[in-house]
Structure formats: C-alpha cells, structure tokens
Scaffold this active site. Structure first.
Site, PDB file in Angstrom:
ATOM      1  N   VAL A   1     -36.431  48.727  -5.418  1.00  0.00           N
ATOM      2  CA  VAL A   1     -35.197  48.812  -4.641  1.00  0.00           C
ATOM      3  C   VAL A   1     -35.277  49.906  -3.587  1.00  0.00           C
ATOM      4  CG1 VAL A   1     -32.724  49.305  -4.756  1.00  0.00           C
ATOM      5  CG2 VAL A   1     -33.795  47.891  -6.519  1.00  0.00           C
TER       6      VAL A   1
ATOM      7  N   ASP B   1     -39.513  60.476  -5.496  1.00  0.00           N
ATOM      8  CA  ASP B   1     -39.780  59.814  -6.760  1.00  0.00           C
ATOM      9  C   ASP B   1     -40.388  60.839  -7.715  1.00  0.00           C
ATOM     10  OD1 ASP B   1     -39.995  56.613  -7.591  1.00  0.00           O
ATOM     11  OD2 ASP B   1     -41.269  57.925  -8.792  1.00  0.00           O
TER      12      ASP B   1
ATOM     13  N   ARG C   1     -47.031  57.845  -7.446  1.00  0.00           N
ATOM     14  CA  ARG C   1     -46.304  56.943  -6.553  1.00  0.00           C
ATOM     15  C   ARG C   1     -46.213  57.558  -5.160  1.00  0.00           C
ATOM     16  NH1 ARG C   1     -45.049  51.978  -4.831  1.00  0.00           N
ATOM     17  NH2 ARG C   1     -42.835  51.607  -4.456  1.00  0.00           N
TER      18      ARG C   1
ATOM     19  N   THR D   1     -31.657  51.223 -14.178  1.00  0.00           N
ATOM     20  CA  THR D   1     -30.637  51.282 -15.231  1.00  0.00           C
ATOM     21  C   THR D   1     -31.012  50.245 -16.291  1.00  0.00           C
ATOM     22  OG1 THR D   1     -29.274  49.902 -13.757  1.00  0.00           O
ATOM     23  CG2 THR D   1     -28.681  52.220 -13.964  1.00  0.00           C
TER      24      THR D   1
ATOM     25  N   THR E   1     -27.446  49.334 -10.740  1.00  0.00           N
ATOM     26  CA  THR E   1     -26.483  48.455 -11.405  1.00  0.00           C
ATOM     27  C   THR E   1     -25.877  49.149 -12.623  1.00  0.00           C
ATOM     28  OG1 THR E   1     -27.731  46.516 -10.715  1.00  0.00           O
ATOM     29  CG2 THR E   1     -26.168  46.220 -12.514  1.00  0.00           C
TER      30      THR E   1
ATOM     31  N   CYS F   1     -32.883  42.570 -13.919  1.00  0.00           N
ATOM     32  CA  CYS F   1     -31.512  42.207 -13.531  1.00  0.00           C
ATOM     33  C   CYS F   1     -30.862  41.224 -14.502  1.00  0.00           C
ATOM     34  CB  CYS F   1     -31.513  41.612 -12.118  1.00  0.00           C
ATOM     35  SG  CYS F   1     -31.848  42.822 -10.818  1.00  0.00           S
TER      36      CYS F   1
ATOM     37  N   ARG G   1     -41.188  44.653 -15.788  1.00  0.00           N
ATOM     38  CA  ARG G   1     -39.982  45.158 -16.435  1.00  0.00           C
ATOM     39  C   ARG G   1     -39.251  44.067 -17.214  1.00  0.00           C
ATOM     40  NH1 ARG G   1     -36.981  47.738 -11.438  1.00  0.00           N
ATOM     41  NH2 ARG G   1     -37.923  45.883 -10.503  1.00  0.00           N
TER      42      ARG G   1
END
Length: 426
Positions: free
Chosen positions: A17, A35, A40, A86, A121, A261, A332
């Site tokens: 994101v 981050d 990364r 989240t 979220t 999601c 994920r």
C-alpha cells in the site's frame, strides 16, 4: 491554514500500500518513505521493489522522494500517512499492534498544525478511539487543536496492473470540515479517478471494512453452492455460467479466500459488532465456510487417492502455488497453507512449487521449503493446482500431469484446466 504546496509528506510503511502511494506523492511533493525493515529501505534505495508493485522506472521517476528506517528523519514532515498492516491474530481477533506502534512513533515527531492520515483497514471508530489517544499521550498535543487527522482507506489490489492507485477512486475524510477538505484536495493531487469525501472518519472506516466483507460473503455463498453441487454430482462452473446469463447475476466463483483484505477485514467488523453486543451471524457464517475450503480440497483429494488404492500416509503430494492470488508474490494470509496442513495431518509428503514466491519468505512465514526449480516428472500421487499463476496456465494439463505418476489425482482449484482433463475441481 493548510497549504498543499507547502506539504512535506511522510509515509509510514512501505509495503504493497505505502510504496505506490509514496511514489505518486514523490513525483510532485517532498516525500519521505519510512519502513522499520532496513533491508526494505536498502532495496528501494537500490531502485528495486520485491513486491513487484512498482517498476524500477517508476521508482526512478519519483524525484522528490527519499527513504529511511529512522522515524526521526520524518520530523520535518507536516503530513503523515500511515499505511501499516492490520492483520488478525491466531484467534482471529484484530491485531492492532503495528498501528499502535506507528501511532506512538508519530507521537514523538508530530508537531503543531500537522495532519496525520490513516489508510490501514480498521473497524469504525478505531482511528479516534485507539490511534489518536496514543498520539496525544506521547506528544502532549491536543487533537483538533494542535494536530488533526484524516482517514482515507487504501484500495490497493496486489498484482493488479490495471487498477492502480491513481485510477481507483479514493474515499477521504477529516476530523474537521477544514481538514476534510484539505485531505480530499491532497489526494486529488495524485488520484486521477477522483475522490469521494465522506462525512466523517467513522463513515470512511466503515465504508472500507464493508467493501471486502461484502465480497467475502458473496464468495462464501458460491463456495457453499460448490459444496452442495459437488455432492449432487453437478459441475459448479456450468451452473454459474448458466445462471450468469441473467443480467443481474453476480459473477463470483468458488475458491480459497486469503490475502490481507477479504480474509481479514470481516473480522475487524465482527469484532466491533460483538463489542457493542451484536452477533453478526451472516458474516461469521461466511467466514467459517471460506476458512474451511482448504481442508475441503484436501479431503476431496484424499478420497480420490483412497478410491485408487493409494495410501495417503506417505503419498507424494505437489501443491502448485503458495501465494494468496495469481501472478503475485504476496504470501499474507494465504489459505493454501490450509491444504498443506491438512495433508500433513494425514502424514503425506508435501512439496510446494511457486515461481513467484521468495523462498526465504515462505520459510520465515510458514516454515515451508518451496521447491526452487520445477518439480520432477512422474513423481507425485496427487497434484493440486491451488493458484492460477500464468506459468501454470502456460504449462497446460499435459505438462502438469507429466509431473505425476500414472494414477495421479489432479485437482484444479482455480478452473485453469479443461474440466474433462482433471479429476476434481471446486
């Protein structure tokens, strides 16, 4: 009070994101991407993105961006955008620890007049009930007097090269009418598709969490239909194609429901619902159905093996695909793991092959040693095509079947292969 041209933006979290968002802002405004993972930051500074969401050319095109793993480097920013994960915990409860950590870190650097925008979220109310008090506590500043907040939920679809951050309409909101207008104008600076300004942060939070809850419930329905039709000996895809000839029939398909999601967001809403004394029957029923599909695939395969007098204990099983969706390295909350775990309960020998997945990530996240090269031929008792990567589509049924023994069971979870050339599918 708020001048977009004077914005110095700090993006907290540079995953699927945060990075695309940072790149778009970094094309126009001074932007610092943060981050917690040094590796990364190092790869981004080197012009590479392991998530494959942003190309090297796109990284190079963001000429106003810098990257850091030190939160103090964001102290000069005046707009902060939080894009941390989240997830849920092992009990399927919201895990707000990344969001809480980010809020506390913000409290150490946020200044008077600054704006913090959350994209992660959450359930309705979380921003102002959880995040804002943490920022206040650490900073000593007062909400809506010394600093302000907005909420603009992410709508990133990993691996989707058509729907990008700039051409997906963005929902925005703010903690005061003035801030709401500022947040909306800020995003309109980079979002070509436009924005929709919600009346409050809570409305924007609720809008986000139901987007994926709605999809989850619809997929649960077709998954349950597949369970019924399979018992009736009816091909589910044929039924859905026939029903789909009606103009208002929704084109959902059965399958594994994972990812960050759809397989997670409903638990945020149900958590809040139960907190206020309401038990969300339909949403939780859908979650139970979808969470059980991996075990169902394994059980169907076990039955077919048994019918062919192949001992399941010690049987060699190949899983094609580990990522949660096709043509994407994102691991994920992949529900392919449920198939693997179920076969391990039967003491089968399971190999996993996924050309998109980084083997080190699979090992770290799930303890799975992904086969580095294409599997050996004539070796497996069962093959399960779990993810519809283009490499598997290009292989075709003959090359996939060549990996198995003569009596090999081939289960196509993703409707990739012709139905008359597989032994089972959802």
């Amino acid at each position: 009070m708020f001048n977009i041209d004077n914005c110095r933006i700090g993006i907290i979290g540079l995953g699927y994101v945060g990075l695309p968002l940072a790149i778009e802002f970094g094309k126009q405004l001074p932007t610092t991407g943060f981050d917690i993972k040094k590796e990364r930051i190092d790869e981004l500074k080197a012009g590479q993105d392991s998530t494959l969401e942003v190309t090297p050319d796109e990284l190079a095109g963001a000429t106003h961006i810098s990257y850091t793993d030190k939160i103090a480097d964001l102290a000069d920013c005046n707009v902060y955008i939080v894009t941390v994960p989240t997830p849920i915990d092992s009990f399927k409860r919201p895990d707000l620890s990344p969001l809480e950590s980010a809020s506390k870190a913000l409290g150490n650097i946020i200044g008077k007049g600054d704006v913090v925008i959350f994209e992660s979220t959450v359930y309705p109310g979380a921003t102002e009930e959880i995040c804002i008090p943490l920022i206040e506590s650490v900073s000593g500043l007062t909400y809506n007097e010394d600093f302000f907040a907005g909420y603009s939920p992410e709508r990133i679809n990993p691996g989707d090269k058509e729907h990008r951050v700039t051409n997906i309409l963005k929902v925005t909101s703010g903690s005061t009418p003035e801030v709401a207008d500022f947040v909306d104008a800020l995003y309109r600076r980079i979002i070509a598709a436009g924005t929709h300004q919600a009346s409050s942060i809570r409305v924007a939070e609720a809008a986000k969490v139901i987007e994926n809850t709605q999809r989850d419930v619809n997929i649960a329905l077709v998954n349950e239909l597949a369970l019924i039709f399979n018992r009736l000996g009816i091909d589910t895809e044929e039924v859905l194609k026939a029903a789909g000839t009606k103009w208002n029939f929704l084109p959902f398909r059965p399958g594994l429901v994972g990812g960050h999601c759809i397989g997670v967001d409903p638990y945020y809403l149900t958590h809040k619902a139960q907190e206020i004394g309401y038990h969300p029957d339909m949403i939780l029923a859908g979650r139970r159905i979808n969470d059980g599909m991996g075990a169902y695939v394994a059980e169907c395969t076990v039955k077919l093996l048994t019918q062919r007098r192949i001992y399941v204990a010690g049987a060699k099983v190949l899983i094609l695909g580990l990522a949660f969706k096709e043509d994407c390295p994102d691991l994920r909350n992949t529900r392919v793991i449920d198939i693997i775990d179920e076969f391990k309960n039967y003491h089968a020998e399971v190999d996993v092959y996924d050309p998109w997945v980084v083997p080190e990530e699979a090992q770290e996240e799930y303890g799975i040693a992904v086969i580095p090269d294409q599997p050996a031929a004539n070796h497996y008792d069962a093959i399960i095509l779990a993810v519809g990567h283009r490499q598997f589509k290009e292989m075709g049924v003959e090359k996939i079947r060549a990996l198995g023994k003569e009596q090999c069971v081939l289960f196509d979870v993703k409707y990739v292969l012709p139905k008359d050339q597989v032994d089972a599918r959802l």
